[in-house]
Design a protein around this motif. Structure first.
Motif, PDB file in Angstrom:
ATOM      1  N   LEU A  45       0.731  -1.222  -0.053  1.00  0.00           N
ATOM      2  CA  LEU A  45      -0.003   0.061  -0.051  1.00  0.00           C
ATOM      3  C   LEU A  45       0.796   1.168   0.023  1.00  0.00           C
ATOM      4  N   ILE A  46       2.056   1.137   0.668  1.00  0.00           N
ATOM      5  CA  ILE A  46       2.737   2.482   0.909  1.00  0.00           C
ATOM      6  C   ILE A  46       3.388   2.839  -0.683  1.00  0.00           C
ATOM      7  N   TYR A  47       3.932   1.643  -1.339  1.00  0.00           N
ATOM      8  CA  TYR A  47       4.800   1.910  -2.452  1.00  0.00           C
ATOM      9  C   TYR A  47       3.855   1.832  -3.715  1.00  0.00           C
ATOM     10  N   ASN A  48       2.682   1.486  -3.715  1.00  0.00           N
ATOM     11  CA  ASN A  48       1.574   1.329  -4.811  1.00  0.00           C
ATOM     12  C   ASN A  48       1.389   2.809  -5.339  1.00  0.00           C
ATOM     13  N   LYS A  49       1.394   2.979  -6.458  1.00  0.00           N
ATOM     14  CA  LYS A  49       1.283   4.175  -7.157  1.00  0.00           C
ATOM     15  C   LYS A  49      -0.040   4.179  -7.804  1.00  0.00           C
ATOM     16  N   ILE A  50      -0.997   3.383  -7.796  1.00  0.00           N
ATOM     17  CA  ILE A  50      -2.008   2.993  -8.313  1.00  0.00           C
ATOM     18  C   ILE A  50      -3.201   2.854  -7.427  1.00  0.00           C
ATOM     19  N   SER A  51      -4.135   3.894  -7.262  1.00  0.00           N
ATOM     20  CA  SER A  51      -5.379   4.092  -6.068  1.00  0.00           C
ATOM     21  C   SER A  51      -6.559   4.358  -6.878  1.00  0.00           C
ATOM     22  N   ASN A  52      -7.576   4.008  -5.982  1.00  0.00           N
ATOM     23  CA  ASN A  52      -9.114   4.144  -6.372  1.00  0.00           C
ATOM     24  C   ASN A  52      -9.564   5.123  -5.193  1.00  0.00           C
ATOM     25  N   LYS A  53      -9.699   6.495  -5.315  1.00  0.00           N
ATOM     26  CA  LYS A  53     -10.288   7.204  -4.424  1.00  0.00           C
ATOM     27  C   LYS A  53     -11.710   7.353  -4.501  1.00  0.00           C
ATOM     28  N   TYR A  54     -12.090   6.772  -5.373  1.00  0.00           N
ATOM     29  CA  TYR A  54     -13.668   6.561  -5.383  1.00  0.00           C
ATOM     30  C   TYR A  54     -14.290   5.270  -4.730  1.00  0.00           C
ATOM     31  N   MET A  55     -13.302   4.263  -4.206  1.00  0.00           N
ATOM     32  CA  MET A  55     -13.807   3.142  -3.742  1.00  0.00           C
ATOM     33  C   MET A  55     -14.015   3.206  -2.207  1.00  0.00           C
ATOM     34  N   ILE A  56     -15.334   3.142  -1.567  1.00  0.00           N
ATOM     35  CA  ILE A  56     -15.546   3.418  -0.257  1.00  0.00           C
ATOM     36  C   ILE A  56     -15.693   1.940   0.588  1.00  0.00           C
ATOM     37  N   GLU A  57     -15.955   1.209  -0.155  1.00  0.00           N
ATOM     38  CA  GLU A  57     -16.483  -0.317   0.255  1.00  0.00           C
ATOM     39  C   GLU A  57     -16.348  -1.250  -0.638  1.00  0.00           C
ATOM     40  N   HIS A  58     -16.249  -2.745  -0.017  1.00  0.00           N
ATOM     41  CA  HIS A  58     -16.111  -3.621  -1.051  1.00  0.00           C
ATOM     42  C   HIS A  58     -16.347  -4.963  -0.317  1.00  0.00           C
ATOM     43  N   GLN A  59     -17.630  -5.571  -0.771  1.00  0.00           N
ATOM     44  CA  GLN A  59     -18.212  -6.739   0.166  1.00  0.00           C
ATOM     45  C   GLN A  59     -17.384  -7.786   0.247  1.00  0.00           C
ATOM     46  N   MET A  60     -16.622  -8.328  -0.677  1.00  0.00           N
ATOM     47  CA  MET A  60     -15.656  -9.432  -0.759  1.00  0.00           C
ATOM     48  C   MET A  60     -14.555  -9.129   0.250  1.00  0.00           C
ATOM     49  N   ILE A  61     -13.797  -8.029   0.142  1.00  0.00           N
ATOM     50  CA  ILE A  61     -12.823  -7.757   1.063  1.00  0.00           C
ATOM     51  C   ILE A  61     -13.108  -7.737   2.590  1.00  0.00           C
ATOM     52  N   GLU A  62     -14.347  -7.199   3.052  1.00  0.00           N
ATOM     53  CA  GLU A  62     -14.906  -7.402   4.127  1.00  0.00           C
ATOM     54  C   GLU A  62     -15.128  -8.702   4.607  1.00  0.00           C
ATOM     55  N   LEU A  63     -15.661  -9.343   3.724  1.00  0.00           N
ATOM     56  CA  LEU A  63     -15.997 -11.025   3.786  1.00  0.00           C
ATOM     57  C   LEU A  63     -14.683 -11.532   4.103  1.00  0.00           C
ATOM     58  N   ILE A  64     -13.750 -11.574   3.512  1.00  0.00           N
ATOM     59  CA  ILE A  64     -12.291 -12.063   3.519  1.00  0.00           C
ATOM     60  C   ILE A  64     -11.593 -11.585   4.974  1.00  0.00           C
ATOM     61  N   TRP A  65     -11.587 -10.345   5.222  1.00  0.00           N
ATOM     62  CA  TRP A  65     -10.902 -10.146   6.369  1.00  0.00           C
ATOM     63  C   TRP A  65     -11.732 -10.267   7.785  1.00  0.00           C
ATOM     64  N   THR A  66     -12.875 -10.597   7.614  1.00  0.00           N
ATOM     65  CA  THR A  66     -13.842 -11.230   8.795  1.00  0.00           C
ATOM     66  C   THR A  66     -13.759 -12.731   8.883  1.00  0.00           C
ATOM     67  N   ILE A  67     -13.636 -13.679   7.700  1.00  0.00           N
ATOM     68  CA  ILE A  67     -13.602 -15.024   7.790  1.00  0.00           C
ATOM     69  C   ILE A  67     -12.260 -15.553   8.199  1.00  0.00           C
ATOM     70  N   PHE A  68     -11.239 -15.180   7.343  1.00  0.00           N
ATOM     71  CA  PHE A  68      -9.769 -15.368   7.812  1.00  0.00           C
ATOM     72  C   PHE A  68      -9.084 -15.307   9.204  1.00  0.00           C
ATOM     73  N   PRO A  69      -9.542 -14.351  10.035  1.00  0.00           N
ATOM     74  CA  PRO A  69      -9.115 -14.097  11.221  1.00  0.00           C
ATOM     75  C   PRO A  69      -9.814 -15.324  11.923  1.00  0.00           C
ATOM     76  N   ALA A  70     -11.124 -15.557  11.679  1.00  0.00           N
ATOM     77  CA  ALA A  70     -11.892 -16.676  12.331  1.00  0.00           C
ATOM     78  C   ALA A  70     -11.117 -18.161  12.264  1.00  0.00           C
ATOM     79  N   PHE A  71     -10.807 -18.382  11.055  1.00  0.00           N
ATOM     80  CA  PHE A  71     -10.155 -19.641  10.827  1.00  0.00           C
ATOM     81  C   PHE A  71      -8.566 -19.618  11.707  1.00  0.00           C
ATOM     82  N   PHE A  72      -8.186 -18.653  11.723  1.00  0.00           N
ATOM     83  CA  PHE A  72      -6.845 -18.416  12.412  1.00  0.00           C
ATOM     84  C   PHE A  72      -7.032 -18.617  14.095  1.00  0.00           C
ATOM     85  N   LEU A  73      -8.196 -18.239  14.558  1.00  0.00           N
ATOM     86  CA  LEU A  73      -8.718 -18.474  15.910  1.00  0.00           C
ATOM     87  C   LEU A  73      -8.915 -19.860  16.266  1.00  0.00           C
TER      88      LEU A  73
END
Length: 224
Positions: A45-73
């Motif tokens: 994220l720090i060195y990435n020059k490509i960004s999307n300033k209009y993206m405020i949410e994404h259902q798939m990303i939120e699903l991934i960062w909710t399910i993955f920690p549950a598997f680790f637990l």
């Protein structure tokens, strides 16, 4: 025993300690993978020059960062619960050892053998032939390859009977009797200390356990 160059856990001398080491390695592996992944994402994220300033949410990303920690637990929680119950399991002990904590020494009693009782005090630190702040005048003598039950209490304040290489750490509380089972699978001298802040001389009540062959243990019992 622990030394200055010892960066990891002490070598195991009991099956319980082996399981604790396996659980520690499993947890450290998961935490290392998570740390490396998070660091990689942050650098990306720090060195990435490509960004999307209009993206405020994404259902798939939120699903991934909710399910993955549950598997680790789950991967950490299931072995943890299994080990917790394994530590409290009582497997028909052959020998019972009563342990009483005092300020600042330990008392031991072999109630199965003619009520052998003795107090265990730390030896003076100026004795070069003994381990400084770890050796005692009366060691606990226990046989190998036999299930042992320790009944632990205190006569004054809260202490903690701890022997790291055996995977044992139990609070000694006044008015309460706690128990722990352990199994010594190799001969040797195993040191521990009180792990509860019990007063001014808290750091001067060490524990010394000597694991010996069963025949030698029987001879020691007959001599006492």
């Amino acid at each position: 025993m622990a030394t200055w160059s010892n960066l990891m856990l002490q070598n195991s001398s009991s099956p319980l300690k082996e399981q604790l080491i396996f659980f520690y390695d499993n947890s450290m592996l998961i935490l290392t993978l998570i740390t490396v992944f998070i660091m990689y994402m942050m650098l990306t994220l720090i060195y990435n020059k490509i960004s999307n300033k209009y993206m405020i949410e994404h259902q798939m990303i939120e699903l991934i960062w909710t399910i993955f920690p549950a598997f680790f637990l789950i991967f950490i929680g299931i072995p943890s619960i299994h080990l917790l119950y394994l530590l409290d399991e009582s497997n028909s002990p052959s020998i019972s050892l009563k342990i009483i904590g005092h300020q600042w020494y330990w008392s031991y009693e072999y109630s199965d053998f003619k009520n052998i009782e003795f107090d265990s005090y730390m030896l003076p630190s100026n004795s070069p032939e003994y381990f400084r702040l770890l050796d005692v005048d009366n060691r606990i003598i226990l046989p190998m390859n036999i299930q042992i039950r320790a009944l632990i209490s205190s006569s004054d304040v809260i202490h903690a009977w701890t022997v790291p290489s055996l995977g044992v750490k139990v609070d000694a509380m006044p008015g309460r009797l706690n128990q722990v089972n352990f199994y010594i699978n190799r001969p040797g001298l195993f040191f521990g200390q009180c792990s509860e802040i019990c007063g001014a001389n808290h750091s001067f009540m060490p524990i010394s356990v000597e694991g010996i062959n069963l025949n030698y243990f029987i001879n020691w019992i007959n001599k006492n």
